[in-house]
Motif scaffolding. Structure first.
Motif, PDB file in Angstrom:
ATOM      1  N   MET A 170       0.817  -1.226  -0.004  1.00 31.05           N
ATOM      2  CA  MET A 170       0.050   0.092   0.046  1.00 31.05           C
ATOM      3  C   MET A 170       0.858   1.261  -0.040  1.00 31.05           C
ATOM      4  O   MET A 170       1.784   1.520   0.841  1.00 31.05           O
ATOM      5  N   THR A 171       0.569   2.382  -0.775  1.00 24.42           N
ATOM      6  CA  THR A 171       1.311   3.543  -0.977  1.00 24.42           C
ATOM      7  C   THR A 171       0.298   4.560  -0.728  1.00 24.42           C
ATOM      8  O   THR A 171      -0.328   4.841  -1.527  1.00 24.42           O
ATOM      9  N   ALA A 172       0.376   4.817   0.711  1.00 26.31           N
ATOM     10  CA  ALA A 172      -0.372   6.070   0.961  1.00 26.31           C
ATOM     11  C   ALA A 172       0.215   7.122   1.329  1.00 26.31           C
ATOM     12  O   ALA A 172       1.146   7.244   2.161  1.00 26.31           O
ATOM     13  N   LYS A 173       0.161   8.365   0.516  1.00 30.30           N
ATOM     14  CA  LYS A 173       1.054   9.630   0.907  1.00 30.30           C
ATOM     15  C   LYS A 173       0.148  10.418   1.842  1.00 30.30           C
ATOM     16  O   LYS A 173       0.833  11.396   2.507  1.00 30.30           O
ATOM     17  N   THR A 174      -1.323  10.344   1.801  1.00 30.23           N
ATOM     18  CA  THR A 174      -2.076  11.241   2.374  1.00 30.23           C
ATOM     19  C   THR A 174      -3.273  10.541   3.336  1.00 30.23           C
ATOM     20  O   THR A 174      -3.347   9.426   2.960  1.00 30.23           O
ATOM     21  N   LEU A 175      -3.771  11.320   4.188  1.00 31.39           N
ATOM     22  CA  LEU A 175      -4.828  10.749   4.961  1.00 31.39           C
ATOM     23  C   LEU A 175      -5.845  10.322   3.892  1.00 31.39           C
ATOM     24  O   LEU A 175      -6.560   9.445   4.222  1.00 31.39           O
ATOM     25  N   GLU A 176      -6.273  11.066   2.978  1.00 27.74           N
ATOM     26  CA  GLU A 176      -7.150  10.664   1.968  1.00 27.74           C
ATOM     27  C   GLU A 176      -6.831   9.450   1.250  1.00 27.74           C
ATOM     28  O   GLU A 176      -7.653   8.610   1.147  1.00 27.74           O
ATOM     29  N   ASP A 177      -5.530   9.128   0.902  1.00 28.89           N
ATOM     30  CA  ASP A 177      -5.192   7.944   0.691  1.00 28.89           C
ATOM     31  C   ASP A 177      -5.610   6.733   1.466  1.00 28.89           C
ATOM     32  O   ASP A 177      -6.040   5.657   1.049  1.00 28.89           O
ATOM     33  N   LEU A 178      -5.118   6.862   2.679  1.00 24.95           N
ATOM     34  CA  LEU A 178      -5.482   5.922   3.750  1.00 24.95           C
ATOM     35  C   LEU A 178      -6.878   5.682   3.700  1.00 24.95           C
ATOM     36  O   LEU A 178      -7.372   4.504   4.094  1.00 24.95           O
ATOM     37  N   PHE A 179      -7.855   6.823   3.825  1.00 25.55           N
ATOM     38  CA  PHE A 179      -9.194   6.594   3.769  1.00 25.55           C
ATOM     39  C   PHE A 179      -9.760   5.863   2.651  1.00 25.55           C
ATOM     40  O   PHE A 179     -10.531   4.842   2.824  1.00 25.55           O
ATOM     41  N   VAL A 180      -9.464   6.046   1.484  1.00 26.01           N
ATOM     42  CA  VAL A 180      -9.453   5.260  -0.003  1.00 26.01           C
ATOM     43  C   VAL A 180      -9.242   3.884   0.324  1.00 26.01           C
ATOM     44  O   VAL A 180      -9.961   2.850   0.106  1.00 26.01           O
ATOM     45  N   VAL A 203     -13.140   8.223  12.164  1.00 24.65           N
ATOM     46  CA  VAL A 203     -12.095   9.260  12.443  1.00 24.65           C
ATOM     47  C   VAL A 203     -11.572   9.853  11.288  1.00 24.65           C
ATOM     48  O   VAL A 203     -11.309  11.071  11.148  1.00 24.65           O
ATOM     49  N   LEU A 204     -11.043   9.000  10.279  1.00 28.05           N
ATOM     50  CA  LEU A 204     -10.554   9.749   9.164  1.00 28.05           C
ATOM     51  C   LEU A 204     -11.454  10.571   8.236  1.00 28.05           C
ATOM     52  O   LEU A 204     -11.177  11.790   7.799  1.00 28.05           O
ATOM     53  N   GLY A 205     -12.745  10.086   8.268  1.00 26.71           N
ATOM     54  CA  GLY A 205     -13.597  10.881   7.502  1.00 26.71           C
ATOM     55  C   GLY A 205     -13.925  12.117   8.254  1.00 26.71           C
ATOM     56  O   GLY A 205     -14.092  13.001   7.716  1.00 26.71           O
ATOM     57  N   LYS A 206     -13.956  12.282   9.521  1.00 20.37           N
ATOM     58  CA  LYS A 206     -14.239  13.340  10.293  1.00 20.37           C
ATOM     59  C   LYS A 206     -12.902  14.497   9.921  1.00 20.37           C
ATOM     60  O   LYS A 206     -13.222  15.591   9.720  1.00 20.37           O
ATOM     61  N   LEU A 207     -11.771  13.821  10.126  1.00 17.06           N
ATOM     62  CA  LEU A 207     -10.804  14.700   9.998  1.00 17.06           C
ATOM     63  C   LEU A 207     -10.650  15.389   8.504  1.00 17.06           C
ATOM     64  O   LEU A 207     -10.105  16.477   8.386  1.00 17.06           O
ATOM     65  N   LEU A 208     -11.016  14.463   7.407  1.00 18.62           N
ATOM     66  CA  LEU A 208     -11.203  14.878   6.184  1.00 18.62           C
ATOM     67  C   LEU A 208     -12.363  15.760   5.745  1.00 18.62           C
ATOM     68  O   LEU A 208     -12.512  15.991   4.435  1.00 18.62           O
ATOM     69  N   LYS A 209     -13.169  15.882   6.665  1.00 17.43           N
ATOM     70  CA  LYS A 209     -14.242  16.843   6.669  1.00 17.43           C
ATOM     71  C   LYS A 209     -15.353  16.466   5.453  1.00 17.43           C
ATOM     72  O   LYS A 209     -15.696  16.841   4.489  1.00 17.43           O
TER      73      LYS A 209
END
Length: 163
Positions: free
Chosen positions: A1-11, A121-127
């Motif tokens: 897994m290559t996640a560079k952002t929290l959005e990548d992690l969310f996806v 939690v990620l969804g909240k942080l990502l608004k």
């Protein structure tokens, strides 16, 4: 897994749990057939319907956010489903198998609870408030299923003890 952002992690987490839910839909009928306790069999039937709704909710999250899921297979769920199959193959039908099926199902629920909690939690942080609302509904269902299984385990395990 290559996640560079929290959005990548969310996806990634959303794609992973989407795969997990699809695997659960395929596995639940086998668990239902293996169960001898009528309440347990019914719990598996109800959870199958619930899981199909949870997949629809993930589709709604994707639609709401405009995100694109990755094609992947949830390795953790693959292992948990395999464990469930082994239990069915190795334990004679009856109360002990029912107890083992509950244990296997609760492992699945705990994995899902952890994943949906993380996604909230990620969804909240990502608004992403609509996504969080949908994911919290699924998280609540997973917790409720786990509680039902725990309650059912009390009677099933007592029966298995006397078997």
């Amino acid at each position: 897994m290559t996640a560079k952002t929290l959005e990548d992690l969310f996806v990634h987490a959303l794609s992973d749990v989407y795969s997990a839910e699809k695997q659960i839909v395929k596995a639940l009928p086998g668990l239902r057939r293996a169960a001898t306790d009528p309440q347990l069999a019914e719990a598996f039937t109800q959870h199958l319907e619930e899981t199909q709704g949870q997949i629809e909710r993930i589709d709604q999250v994707v639609e709401e956010t405009g995100l694109k899921l990755k094609r992947m297979k949830c390795a953790a769920m693959e292992g948990l489903v395999e464990e469930g199959k082994e239990v069915i193959e190795e334990i004679e039908k009856g109360p002990v198998l029912d107890a083992a099926l509950i244990a296997a199902a609760q492992k699945v629920e705990h994995y899902e609870i952890a994943t949906y909690g993380t996604l909230c939690v990620l969804g909240k942080l990502l608004k992403k408030p609509k996504a969080v609302e949908l994911l919290k509904a699924t998280l609540a269902e997973e917790k409720s299923t786990d509680e039902k299984l725990s309650k059912l385990a009390e009677s099933v395990n007592a029966e298995a003890l006397n078997a």
